[in-house]
Design a protein around this motif. Structure first.
Motif, PDB file in Angstrom:
ATOM      1  N   TRP A 106       0.863  -1.198   0.000  1.00  0.00           N
ATOM      2  CA  TRP A 106       0.000   0.000   0.000  1.00  0.00           C
ATOM      3  C   TRP A 106       0.883   1.225   0.000  1.00  0.00           C
ATOM      4  N   LEU A 107       0.538   2.201  -0.823  1.00  0.00           N
ATOM      5  CA  LEU A 107       1.269   3.468  -0.837  1.00  0.00           C
ATOM      6  C   LEU A 107       0.298   4.582  -1.208  1.00  0.00           C
ATOM      7  N   VAL A 108       0.116   5.502  -0.280  1.00  0.00           N
ATOM      8  CA  VAL A 108      -0.742   6.668  -0.504  1.00  0.00           C
ATOM      9  C   VAL A 108       0.049   7.910  -0.118  1.00  0.00           C
ATOM     10  N   VAL A 109       0.101   8.896  -0.989  1.00  0.00           N
ATOM     11  CA  VAL A 109       0.835  10.126  -0.712  1.00  0.00           C
ATOM     12  C   VAL A 109      -0.132  11.306  -0.659  1.00  0.00           C
ATOM     13  N   ASN A 110       0.386  12.426  -0.165  1.00  0.00           N
ATOM     14  CA  ASN A 110      -0.389  13.671  -0.097  1.00  0.00           C
ATOM     15  C   ASN A 110      -1.691  13.492   0.689  1.00  0.00           C
ATOM     16  N   VAL A 111      -1.579  12.778   1.802  1.00  0.00           N
ATOM     17  CA  VAL A 111      -2.741  12.543   2.656  1.00  0.00           C
ATOM     18  C   VAL A 111      -2.941  13.747   3.586  1.00  0.00           C
ATOM     19  N   PRO A 112      -4.081  14.439   3.500  1.00  0.00           N
ATOM     20  CA  PRO A 112      -4.320  15.562   4.410  1.00  0.00           C
ATOM     21  C   PRO A 112      -4.786  15.057   5.768  1.00  0.00           C
ATOM     22  N   ALA A 113      -4.064  15.458   6.814  1.00  0.00           N
ATOM     23  CA  ALA A 113      -4.365  14.994   8.175  1.00  0.00           C
ATOM     24  C   ALA A 113      -4.421  13.471   8.181  1.00  0.00           C
ATOM     25  N   ASP A 115      -6.967  11.738   6.655  1.00  0.00           N
ATOM     26  CA  ASP A 115      -7.972  11.363   5.661  1.00  0.00           C
ATOM     27  C   ASP A 115      -7.314  10.645   4.480  1.00  0.00           C
ATOM     28  N   VAL A 116      -7.028   9.348   4.684  1.00  0.00           N
ATOM     29  CA  VAL A 116      -6.327   8.565   3.663  1.00  0.00           C
ATOM     30  C   VAL A 116      -7.101   8.539   2.352  1.00  0.00           C
ATOM     31  N   ALA A 117      -8.418   8.526   2.429  1.00  0.00           N
ATOM     32  CA  ALA A 117      -9.254   8.466   1.230  1.00  0.00           C
ATOM     33  C   ALA A 117      -9.070   9.693   0.335  1.00  0.00           C
ATOM     34  N   ARG A 118      -8.634  10.819   0.908  1.00  0.00           N
ATOM     35  CA  ARG A 118      -8.422  12.042   0.126  1.00  0.00           C
ATOM     36  C   ARG A 118      -6.982  12.166  -0.379  1.00  0.00           C
ATOM     37  N   GLY A 119      -6.130  11.216  -0.011  1.00  0.00           N
ATOM     38  CA  GLY A 119      -4.763  11.227  -0.507  1.00  0.00           C
ATOM     39  C   GLY A 119      -4.690  10.688  -1.921  1.00  0.00           C
ATOM     40  N   ASP A 120      -3.509  10.726  -2.498  1.00  0.00           N
ATOM     41  CA  ASP A 120      -3.285  10.183  -3.844  1.00  0.00           C
ATOM     42  C   ASP A 120      -2.861   8.725  -3.715  1.00  0.00           C
ATOM     43  N   ALA A 121      -3.755   7.813  -4.070  1.00  0.00           N
ATOM     44  CA  ALA A 121      -3.472   6.379  -3.971  1.00  0.00           C
ATOM     45  C   ALA A 121      -2.518   5.981  -5.088  1.00  0.00           C
ATOM     46  N   VAL A 122      -1.297   5.659  -4.730  1.00  0.00           N
ATOM     47  CA  VAL A 122      -0.283   5.270  -5.711  1.00  0.00           C
ATOM     48  C   VAL A 122      -0.362   3.770  -5.969  1.00  0.00           C
ATOM     49  N   SER A 123      -0.207   2.984  -4.914  1.00  0.00           N
ATOM     50  CA  SER A 123      -0.370   1.528  -5.014  1.00  0.00           C
ATOM     51  C   SER A 123      -1.557   1.147  -4.139  1.00  0.00           C
ATOM     52  N   VAL A 152       5.155  11.228  -7.514  1.00  0.00           N
ATOM     53  CA  VAL A 152       5.928   9.991  -7.489  1.00  0.00           C
ATOM     54  C   VAL A 152       6.054   9.400  -8.886  1.00  0.00           C
ATOM     55  N   ASP A 153       6.987   8.479  -9.012  1.00  0.00           N
ATOM     56  CA  ASP A 153       7.254   7.779 -10.261  1.00  0.00           C
ATOM     57  C   ASP A 153       6.007   7.021 -10.715  1.00  0.00           C
ATOM     58  N   GLU A 154       5.663   7.158 -11.985  1.00  0.00           N
ATOM     59  CA  GLU A 154       4.492   6.475 -12.550  1.00  0.00           C
ATOM     60  C   GLU A 154       4.597   4.959 -12.403  1.00  0.00           C
ATOM     61  N   ALA A 155       5.819   4.435 -12.378  1.00  0.00           N
ATOM     62  CA  ALA A 155       6.013   2.991 -12.287  1.00  0.00           C
ATOM     63  C   ALA A 155       5.503   2.425 -10.965  1.00  0.00           C
ATOM     64  N   SER A 170      12.040  -0.295  -1.685  1.00  0.00           N
ATOM     65  CA  SER A 170      12.564   0.117  -0.380  1.00  0.00           C
ATOM     66  C   SER A 170      11.849   1.378   0.081  1.00  0.00           C
ATOM     67  N   VAL A 171      11.114   1.270   1.168  1.00  0.00           N
ATOM     68  CA  VAL A 171      10.433   2.450   1.693  1.00  0.00           C
ATOM     69  C   VAL A 171      11.451   3.474   2.189  1.00  0.00           C
ATOM     70  N   HIS A 172      12.573   3.015   2.724  1.00  0.00           N
ATOM     71  CA  HIS A 172      13.589   3.958   3.208  1.00  0.00           C
ATOM     72  C   HIS A 172      14.180   4.750   2.039  1.00  0.00           C
ATOM     73  N   ALA A 173      14.454   4.073   0.927  1.00  0.00           N
ATOM     74  CA  ALA A 173      14.976   4.772  -0.254  1.00  0.00           C
ATOM     75  C   ALA A 173      13.940   5.750  -0.799  1.00  0.00           C
ATOM     76  N   PHE A 174      12.675   5.345  -0.794  1.00  0.00           N
ATOM     77  CA  PHE A 174      11.591   6.225  -1.246  1.00  0.00           C
ATOM     78  C   PHE A 174      11.528   7.478  -0.373  1.00  0.00           C
ATOM     79  N   ALA A 175      11.636   7.285   0.938  1.00  0.00           N
ATOM     80  CA  ALA A 175      11.590   8.413   1.860  1.00  0.00           C
ATOM     81  C   ALA A 175      12.758   9.366   1.629  1.00  0.00           C
ATOM     82  N   GLU A 176      13.935   8.821   1.404  1.00  0.00           N
ATOM     83  CA  GLU A 176      15.101   9.662   1.134  1.00  0.00           C
ATOM     84  C   GLU A 176      14.938  10.426  -0.177  1.00  0.00           C
ATOM     85  N   GLN A 177      14.413   9.751  -1.186  1.00  0.00           N
ATOM     86  CA  GLN A 177      14.223  10.379  -2.500  1.00  0.00           C
ATOM     87  C   GLN A 177      13.307  11.598  -2.427  1.00  0.00           C
ATOM     88  N   HIS A 178      12.296  11.519  -1.558  1.00  0.00           N
ATOM     89  CA  HIS A 178      11.302  12.583  -1.490  1.00  0.00           C
ATOM     90  C   HIS A 178      11.456  13.478  -0.256  1.00  0.00           C
TER      91      HIS A 178
END
Length: 206
Positions: A106-113, A115-123, A152-155, A170-178
């Protein structure tokens, strides 16, 4: 009025409690999520509850049947902040031979507070599917505070029917990238094969 001796004794007791707490390993360390997934354990707590009625509690064992549907999350947030939510399995296909570490559930970005449902569901959310005979897998929830809105990367974009491309992440690599820094909250559970797993695999088209 408190005597100087009592004040000193109280101060020493507080310091002792703080030192003891600091030395007490949390669930992320006990289950070796640190260092297998992240270098430092999150400071905050993450509440995770499933529609089946079960909750995640620092490494407790749940079944794939119990965690098949997307859970409800709760953590301490800051006003106007955006967050990234992750669920990752470092034990694919097994903890003894994790050649596909990590598998992104599971990967969701740009989650306000919260409210996961309002974030951008990536995976999209995919529940636990440990192969038969591979024992317990660790499933790690992490929440990161973002410095701002991220792209995030379209892939990385996967529907719930797509399995290919979720592995060796790698979630750690993803966190460092962003520039996300350390996770602000987290939790984990463990699961092993049950009769729901073949049904989960049937939903995948690729």
């Amino acid at each position: 009025m408190i005597s100087p001796m009592r004040a000193i004794a109280a101060s020493l007791l507080v310091q002792l409690v703080l030192c003891t707490t600091a030395r007490t390993p949390n669930a992320m360390e006990t289950h070796q999520v640190v260092p297998d997934v992240i270098p430092v354990a999150p400071a905050g707590a993450l509440s995770v509850s499933y529609p089946s009625g079960v909750s995640v509690n620092g490494g407790n064992e749940l079944t794939p049947t119990q965690v098949k549907d997307e859970p409800q999350l709760s953590w301490e947030t800051e006003p106007d902040a955006l967050y990234t939510v992750v669920l990752t399995d470092p034990d694919a296909p097994s903890r003894q031979q994790p050649k596909f570490r990590e598998w992104r559930h599971w990967l969701v970005v740009n989650v306000p507070a919260q409210d996961v449902a309002r974030g951008d569901a990536v995976s999209a959310y995919v529940g636990s599917g440990p192969p038969q005979g591979t024992g317990l897998h660790r499933y790690v929830f992490l929440v990161y505070k973002q410095p701002g809105k991220i792209t995030v990367d379209e892939a990385l974009k996967k529907t719930k029917h797509e399995a290919k491309g979720r592995e060796k992440w790698s979630v750690h690599a993803f966190a460092e990238q962003h520039g996300l820094g350390a996770p602000v909250a987290g939790n984990l559970y463990q699961a092993q094969y049950d009769d729901y797993v073949p049904k989960l695999y049937q939903q995948f088209t690729g």
